[in-house]
Scaffold this motif. Structure first.
Motif, short mmCIF file in Angstrom:
data_model
loop_
_atom_site.label_atom_id
_atom_site.label_comp_id
_atom_site.label_asym_id
_atom_site.label_seq_id
_atom_site.Cartn_x
_atom_site.Cartn_y
_atom_site.Cartn_z
N THR A 1 57.98 58.82 58.17
CA THR A 1 57.58 59.58 56.99
C THR A 1 57.94 58.83 55.72
OG1 THR A 1 58.16 61.50 58.32
CG2 THR A 1 57.62 61.90 56.02
N TYR B 1 64.21 65.23 50.88
CA TYR B 1 64.83 65.39 52.19
C TYR B 1 66.13 66.17 52.06
CZ TYR B 1 66.41 63.94 56.85
OH TYR B 1 66.81 63.91 58.14
N GLU B 2 66.94 65.80 51.05
CA GLU B 2 68.22 66.47 50.81
C GLU B 2 68.01 67.92 50.43
OE1 GLU B 2 71.57 65.37 50.90
OE2 GLU B 2 70.62 63.82 52.14
N ASN C 1 55.24 65.84 55.33
CA ASN C 1 55.81 66.02 56.66
C ASN C 1 54.75 66.42 57.67
OD1 ASN C 1 58.32 65.39 55.68
ND2 ASN C 1 58.78 67.53 55.18
N ASP D 1 65.25 69.65 50.89
CA ASP D 1 64.27 70.31 51.74
C ASP D 1 63.08 70.80 50.90
OD1 ASP D 1 63.15 71.12 54.03
OD2 ASP D 1 64.17 73.07 54.10
N TRP E 1 64.02 60.80 49.52
CA TRP E 1 65.40 61.13 49.83
C TRP E 1 65.81 62.44 49.11
CZ3 TRP E 1 69.60 61.08 46.33
CH2 TRP E 1 70.85 61.32 46.94
N VAL F 1 61.77 60.31 60.65
CA VAL F 1 62.17 60.15 59.24
C VAL F 1 61.72 58.79 58.71
CG1 VAL F 1 64.11 59.99 57.65
CG2 VAL F 1 64.11 61.72 59.45
N THR G 1 57.85 66.48 49.56
CA THR G 1 58.13 65.08 49.27
C THR G 1 57.40 64.60 48.03
OG1 THR G 1 58.25 64.79 51.63
CG2 THR G 1 58.24 62.80 50.30
#
Ligand SMILES: Nc1ncnc2c1ncn2[C@@H]1O[C@H](COP(=O)(O)OP(=O)(O)OP(=O)(O)O)[C@@H](O)[C@H]1O
Ligand SMILES: [Mg+2]
Lengths: 298, 256
Positions: free
Chosen positions: A7, A250-251, A125, A253, A247, A4, A256
């Protein structure tokens, strides 16, 4: 290095590498050129992949960037001939090249492992998957180092060429009379942009790279009319936005780069509204002061 | 070229021979020869569209001439670039660019700095002196777009002055500049002449040509006349340059 963390770092470095040259793109009012280049490099990348079998190969990046540059310079030339007006060459040439790239990808030319989705928005990712190990210890994604090299190159180029870029952007005719090779500066700058776009392709895809390049400096431009401040603000917005976007994605999914682009958009809107409200407030303050001085005078 | 004529060219700040320029099919300058002696203020005068700006651009290599060539101090431009300054007619600059008046004036020093060197204290002092000469010192930290037309013009004048070349080309430097500032700037130009510098200005106000310029070139696609003002700036020549009939020259009262 933790995946994490690696990335997230990759997101920040990519954002900075894109946004810093983006400042001059915004100042040159050249945003659509980035869009054009980001589309034009796709066939270059696919063909490059045929030879290198590695999306992060420097050879592939430089080759595809050169192809993007040739197309950009070529379309500029096409525009200058006057056969096509305005930005028609960009509308003509770039979609065709992009489509050629998409066909190559879908036809699984050279076994290129790109799905059309990743071509559009990239996949951070996946890009961060391959780790660089030194003496058995992972020191983060290989791609992070590729982007760090691009960032270093961009900083060096902007640092060394700062004055020249500034004067050729502000007043090209005067720059020419100083003996500065305006065309050379432009081409060198476009090559750097093309290189950055190609390198960031893996992370941001063809559609979103323009957001990474343009939105942070465009927001900074709302907030300041001093070039050094503009650069500092651009860096802060780019890095902060990258972390926040990472973030969010990430939360949720989600992709990015999409998270980053959405967050940049939000920052821009907030910056815009903020400056408008501030202006309004200042005008009202002036009006009040004018009225009160008029009253005290009478 | 013989050594005698080379030495002769050395007397001139600038020599253009046989310049012809065309943007499209029709040439806008035909076989122009221009000799600018050192240490004079030369006025280039002619009607709109006469090719005055084009002449300067062609001499400076900013427009490619069909024929002819130009030498400065007896040398091609590339070798004496630092000694030649240019102020365009209307700057084609980006007024929204995030830069200050002082910054723009400092750009005049970029030619003498290399790739890496930034303007330092000496350059800033020179910029400040130039801004004082053109009366814009108090505007130094303004954003360039926040100026009036005449103030903008004075910024570009200051930028040309800060280059401190030996030969100045100024295309309509007084456009939109008020009378008082104009007087002050003319005094600066005359002071430059006393230092042995050469100034070429494109000038439209026929009334002040005699006062400002020692030499005059009347131009209308070709050179009508060129030389000391008393010889070249005559009623006869002005009529030819501006295409007016002998009985229609009420606008020439001021020329003796
Ligand atoms: N970029 C251009 N493309 C095509 N034609 C041009 C261009 N620039 C100038 N011309 C033409 O060339 C001729 C000379 O123009 P130039 O600008 O040299 O005139 P000028 O003497 O400086 O006029 P003014 O007093 O209005 O400044 C004009 O007829 C003009 O229409
Ligand atoms: Mg002109």
């Amino acid at each position: 290095m933790n995946f994490v963390l690696g990335t997230a770092l990759l997101a920040v470095v990519t954002a900075l590498a894109c946004a810093l040259p983006g400042t001059f793109i915004v100042l040159r009012k050249n945003s659509m050129l980035v869009d054009a280049i980001s589309h034009a490099v796709l066939p270059g990348i696919v063909v490059g992949y045929f030879f290198t079998q590695d999306l992060e190969s420097p050879l592939l990046i430089v080759g595809a960037a050169l192809a993007g540059l040739v197309v950009a310079v070529g379309s500029e030339w096409l525009g200058r001939t006057g056969l096509l007006t305005g930005d028609a060459p960009q509308g003509l040439v770039f979609p065709a090249l992009f489509s050629a790239g998409v066909i190559l990808v879908t036809a699984k030319f050279a076994n290129v492992h790109l799905d059309t989705h990743a071509v559009l928005v990239g996949d951070l990712n996946l890009a961060a998957w391959e780790q660089l190990t030194v003496g058995g210890v992972s020191i983060g994604p290989t791609y992070l180092y590729v982007m760090l090299a691009v960032l270093a190159l961009n900083c060096a180029f902007l640092g060394a060429g700062y004055s020249r870029l500034k004067v050729t952007t502000f007043d090209p005719q005067f720059a020419g009379s100083l003996g500065i090779r305006v065309g050379l500066v432009n081409t060198a700058f476009m090559f750097v942009v093309s290189l950055t776009v190609t390198a960031a392709f893996h992370a941001a895809g063809a559609i979103l790279v323009i957001a990474l390049m343009i939105v942070p400096p465009a927001t900074a431009y709302l907030l300041s009319r001093r070039l050094p401040v503009l650069f500092a603000l651009t860096a802060v917005i780019a890095a902060g936005g990258a972390l926040a976007g990472f973030w969010i994605a990430y939360e949720l999914d989600a992709a990015t780069s999409a998270g980053m682009a959405v967050f940049y958009g939000l920052v821009f809107v907030v910056g815009y509204l903020g400056t408008r409200i501030e202006q309004r407030r200042r005008h009202r303050l002036h009006a009040v002061r004018a009225v009160s001085t008029a009253q005290s005078a009478s | 070229m013989t050594s005698a004529s080379a030495r002769r060219d050395g007397e001139f700040a600038c020599v253009a021979r046989n310049l012809s320029v065309a943007y499209r099919a029709e040439p806008v300058l035909r076989n122009v020869d221009l000799f600018v002696p050192r240490g004079v203020v030369m006025g280039v005068v002619g009607p709109n569209g006469a090719g005055k700006s084009t002449l300067i651009k062609a001499m400076l290599g900013l427009v490619k001439p069909l024929t002819g060539r130009t030498e400065f101090f007896g040398l091609p431009l590339a070798r004496v670039r630092q000694r030649v300054g240019y102020m365009p007619q209307s700057a084609t600059v980006d007024w929204d660019f995030p830069t200050t008046v002082q910054d723009v004036v400092l750009m005049g020093t970029y030619g003498s700095l290399g790739w890496l060197r930034r303007p330092g204290r000496a350059e800033r002092a020179r910029a400040m002196a130039a801004m004082e000469q053109t009366g814009i010192a108090d505007l130094a930290s303004r954003q360039i777009g926040e100026l009036s037309g005449g103030q903008r013009q004075r910024v570009f004048l200051a930028r040309t002055l800060v280059q401190s070349p030996d030969l100045y080309f100024m295309d309509e430097p007084f456009q939109g500049v008020d009378a008082k500032s104009q007087q002050a700037i003319v005094a600066v130009l005359h002071a430059l002449r006393e230092q042995g510098k050469t100034v070429v200005i494109v000038h439209h106000d026929l009334v002040t040509v005699r006062e400002y310029c020692d030499h005059v070139t009347l131009l209308n696609q070709r050179v009508v006349s060129s030389g000391p003002a008393a010889e070249s700036f005559t009623k006869e020549n002005i009529r030819t340059a501006y295409d007016v009939a002998a009985d229609d020259d009420s606008f020439l009262e001021f020329v003796s």
